[in-house]
Motif scaffolding. Structure first.
Motif, PDB file in Angstrom:
ATOM      1  N   ALA A 182     -20.092  31.650   6.833  1.00 20.08           N
ATOM      2  CA  ALA A 182     -21.364  32.127   7.396  1.00 20.08           C
ATOM      3  C   ALA A 182     -21.298  33.593   7.801  1.00 20.08           C
ATOM      4  CB  ALA A 182     -21.763  31.268   8.595  1.00 20.08           C
TER       5      ALA A 182
ATOM      6  N   LEU B  61     -27.329  37.514   7.894  1.00 17.01           N
ATOM      7  CA  LEU B  61     -28.046  38.299   6.880  1.00 17.01           C
ATOM      8  C   LEU B  61     -29.395  38.661   7.500  1.00 17.01           C
ATOM      9  CD1 LEU B  61     -28.473  39.388   3.997  1.00 17.01           C
ATOM     10  CD2 LEU B  61     -29.239  37.101   3.345  1.00 17.01           C
TER      11      LEU B  61
ATOM     12  N   ARG C  52     -29.974  36.533  10.535  1.00 16.79           N
ATOM     13  CA  ARG C  52     -29.974  35.072  10.487  1.00 16.79           C
ATOM     14  C   ARG C  52     -28.716  34.574   9.784  1.00 16.79           C
ATOM     15  NH1 ARG C  52     -34.903  33.173  12.729  1.00 16.79           N
ATOM     16  NH2 ARG C  52     -33.562  31.346  12.921  1.00 16.79           N
ATOM     17  N   ALA C  53     -28.148  33.487  10.334  1.00 15.65           N
ATOM     18  CA  ALA C  53     -26.897  32.953   9.799  1.00 15.65           C
ATOM     19  C   ALA C  53     -27.141  32.235   8.478  1.00 15.65           C
ATOM     20  CB  ALA C  53     -26.277  31.993  10.802  1.00 15.65           C
ATOM     21  N   VAL C  54     -26.372  32.586   7.471  1.00 18.32           N
ATOM     22  CA  VAL C  54     -26.497  31.947   6.153  1.00 18.32           C
ATOM     23  C   VAL C  54     -25.109  31.661   5.589  1.00 18.32           C
ATOM     24  CG1 VAL C  54     -28.682  33.141   5.637  1.00 18.32           C
ATOM     25  CG2 VAL C  54     -26.519  34.146   4.884  1.00 18.32           C
ATOM     26  N   ASN C  55     -25.043  30.711   4.655  1.00 17.14           N
ATOM     27  CA  ASN C  55     -23.802  30.461   3.920  1.00 17.14           C
ATOM     28  C   ASN C  55     -23.667  31.567   2.875  1.00 17.14           C
ATOM     29  OD1 ASN C  55     -25.426  27.615   4.200  1.00 17.14           O
ATOM     30  ND2 ASN C  55     -23.280  27.354   4.724  1.00 17.14           N
TER      31      ASN C  55
ATOM     32  N   ALA D 231     -22.959  31.175  13.482  1.00 16.17           N
ATOM     33  CA  ALA D 231     -24.074  30.223  13.660  1.00 16.17           C
ATOM     34  C   ALA D 231     -24.533  30.229  15.113  1.00 16.17           C
ATOM     35  CB  ALA D 231     -23.642  28.824  13.227  1.00 16.17           C
TER      36      ALA D 231
ATOM     37  N   ASP E 150     -26.618  33.375  15.922  1.00 14.84           N
ATOM     38  CA  ASP E 150     -28.002  33.233  15.455  1.00 14.84           C
ATOM     39  C   ASP E 150     -28.791  32.367  16.436  1.00 14.84           C
ATOM     40  OD1 ASP E 150     -30.391  32.962  14.071  1.00 14.84           O
ATOM     41  OD2 ASP E 150     -29.539  31.930  12.347  1.00 14.84           O
TER      42      ASP E 150
ATOM     43  N   ARG F  22     -32.114  33.705  19.075  1.00 16.79           N
ATOM     44  CA  ARG F  22     -33.534  33.316  19.030  1.00 16.79           C
ATOM     45  C   ARG F  22     -33.869  32.276  20.078  1.00 16.79           C
ATOM     46  NH1 ARG F  22     -32.968  28.574  15.600  1.00 16.79           N
ATOM     47  NH2 ARG F  22     -30.856  28.819  14.834  1.00 16.79           N
TER      48      ARG F  22
ATOM     49  N   GLU G 130     -27.491  20.971  16.962  1.00 20.80           N
ATOM     50  CA  GLU G 130     -28.222  21.234  15.715  1.00 20.80           C
ATOM     51  C   GLU G 130     -27.852  22.614  15.170  1.00 20.80           C
ATOM     52  OE1 GLU G 130     -32.506  20.786  15.820  1.00 20.80           O
ATOM     53  OE2 GLU G 130     -32.705  21.463  13.747  1.00 20.80           O
ATOM     54  N   GLY G 131     -27.723  23.580  16.082  1.00 20.70           N
ATOM     55  CA  GLY G 131     -27.383  24.944  15.661  1.00 20.70           C
ATOM     56  C   GLY G 131     -26.032  25.034  14.970  1.00 20.70           C
TER      57      GLY G 131
ATOM     58  N   SER H 294     -24.704  22.420  13.326  1.00 21.11           N
ATOM     59  CA  SER H 294     -24.575  21.243  12.451  1.00 21.11           C
ATOM     60  C   SER H 294     -24.181  21.606  11.019  1.00 21.11           C
ATOM     61  CB  SER H 294     -25.880  20.442  12.446  1.00 21.11           C
ATOM     62  OG  SER H 294     -26.932  21.206  11.885  1.00 21.11           O
ATOM     63  N   GLY H 295     -24.290  22.865  10.654  1.00 25.99           N
ATOM     64  CA  GLY H 295     -23.871  23.261   9.308  1.00 25.99           C
ATOM     65  C   GLY H 295     -22.459  23.805   9.257  1.00 25.99           C
ATOM     66  N   ASN H 296     -21.684  23.604  10.328  1.00 26.36           N
ATOM     67  CA  ASN H 296     -20.314  24.127  10.390  1.00 26.36           C
ATOM     68  C   ASN H 296     -19.346  22.980  10.621  1.00 26.36           C
ATOM     69  OD1 ASN H 296     -22.297  26.287  11.572  1.00 26.36           O
ATOM     70  ND2 ASN H 296     -20.538  27.406  10.780  1.00 26.36           N
TER      71      ASN H 296
END
Lengths: 282, 157
Positions: free
Chosen positions: B47, B50, B53-56, B107, B110, B114, B125-126, B128-130
């Protein structure tokens, strides 16, 4: 992994130019880019449409218009989407992938990829969303028709998706079953019910990831419209009808038998939520 | 092809292959804090921010981000002083092998940018993609809470 077959990357600034670029063999649109990177196939040329003004969320008398390159994050953070039909689209999006992916993924990309496990498609089917696309001229068609006819044609550019406005007395719900919060769906389902003068005048129920792409269950919806009221017994009856009606099969994520149980449970929960929302006047 | 990219505040020009991912570009040009994990958008180790905002970065084509702004984990510290999130990850023991840490920090950055007062559910949830294969995720959530407490002027407790 980088895409070694890709030898050309172009950035057209209007739809006509983008369509022209797509005439090359093995050319493909890139927006958020997730599916292009994960499933590049024989793509040799990428046509980046992010320079075309296709992003944004606006409302008019007919409902909400979402530009194709609008990200999932922009939708989640949109007050217009949060206020739409009790926030059902926002709820669905919180179930969809991770924040990292939602910052990239676009609504147009997810509708065009049309993955069988898509959480967006069953919900947009019950909402009666309409899809706008460009093939030299602009077309707007119901989403079910888009999947039946339009999307498998060569060289179209999805430009927007439109969510219709509903009268008071309408509620919708979305339910997702997955192994973890971030995993793709073992099964998902969505429902929409419209009550006019105490009677159910419209009802749509859809399932997705069954494991094929989401589709409507018209017989289950008819149970509601023919019965009239939204009672616990009628909800149970519609859920049983959905269980029998759904076209279900096995895959690596779940057996058909398990999925069939989930259809009944999911539809029952979705309609239960709708009943609660309607009674609460949401 | 050539692109211009602002990485950690420095505007740089890069020569890239048209199909190269941002992950590959960043790692080969020295930003090794951007970790290569699953390369499928599932693990979050790669991550980066960009345009905030956090992106893969494994899912981003470098050609797509010409003219944009990227912050990697190397850019979170301010002139050698660790960011509150970084300090909190150290102090709570949210780092074990450390491979997921850069992505987790990005992540979480980001998220806090916000949402300055996220609930525990929103923190989960913030992040959850890690994926983290060492811990049970409890320490990372504690670390974000600790960083929040400190950033909002409270005490460690």
């Amino acid at each position: 992994m980088s895409l070694p077959k890709v030898s050309e990357f172009v950035r057209p600034t209007d739809l006509a130019a983008a369509l022209h670029e797509l005439e090359s063999v093995n050319a493909r649109i890139v927006a958020g880019g997730i599916d292009v990177v994960l499933f590049p196939g024989d793509t040799t040329k990428l046509v980046d449409i992010s320079g075309i003004p296709l992003s944004g969320i606006n409302s008019d008398a007919e409902g909400i218009v979402i530009g194709a390159t609008t990200t999932m994050t922009a939708l989640i953070e949109s007050p217009l989407i949060a206020d739409y039909l009790g926030g059902v689209v926002t709820t669905m999006l919180h179930h969809l992938a991770s924040p990292l992916q939602r910052n990239l993924a676009t609504i147009g990309g997810t509708l065009i990829s049309a993955h069988p496990w898509s959480d967006v498609i069953p919900l947009f089917l019950v909402l009666g969303a309409r899809v706008s696309y460009y093939d030299g001229t602009e077309h707007t068609v119901p989403i079910a028709q888009f999947y039946a006819e339009s999307m498998f044609r060569q060289r179209i550019i999805l430009t927007a998706v439109r969510l219709p406005a509903f009268p008071p007395g309408t509620a919708a719900a979305f339910i997702k079953f997955s192994r973890t919060a971030f995993d793709i769906a073992v099964l998902n389902c969505a429902a929409l019910v419209q009550i006019t003068a105490g009677r159910c005048t419209a009802a749509r129920i859809a399932v997705g990831g069954a494991p094929q792409r989401g589709y409507l269950l018209p017989h289950a919806g008819e149970v509601l419209t023919k019965s009239g009221a939204l009672t616990a017994e009628i909800i149970a009856s519609a859920a049983r009808t959905a269980r029998d009606e759904a076209d279900i099969s096995d895959d690596m994520r779940a057996s058909a038998a398990y999925r069939r149980n989930l259809v009944e449970v999911g539809v029952q929960r979705a309609l239960g939520q709708i009943k609660d929302k309607l009674e609460a006047g949401v | 092809m050539n692109i211009e990219l602002t990485v950690n505040g420095v505007r740089r020009e890069f020569t890239i292959a048209p199909g190269e991912t941002l992950l590959e570009l960043l790692r080969r040009t020295g930003y090794k804090g951007v970790k290569k994990g699953c390369e499928a958008g599932d693990c979050g180790a790669c991550a980066v921010l960009l345009d905030g905002r956090a992106v893969n970065s494994c899912l981003v084509l470098a050609a797509k981000v010409d003219g944009h702004t990227v912050i990697t984990v190397e850019g979170l510290a301010d002139d050698g002083t660790l960011a509150p999130l970084q300090e909190a990850f150290l102090d709570t023991g949210a780092v074990q092998c450390g491979y997921c840490t850069p992505g987790m920090l990005i992540a979480a950055t980001d998220l806090l940018n916000r949402n300055p007062r996220p609930s525990e559910e929103e923190i989960k949830e913030g992040l959850s993609g890690n994926l983290c294969r060492c811990t049970g995720y409890v320490k990372q959530v504690e670390a974000v809470k600790l960083a929040l407490t400190r950033m909002n002027g409270g005490n460690d407790a």
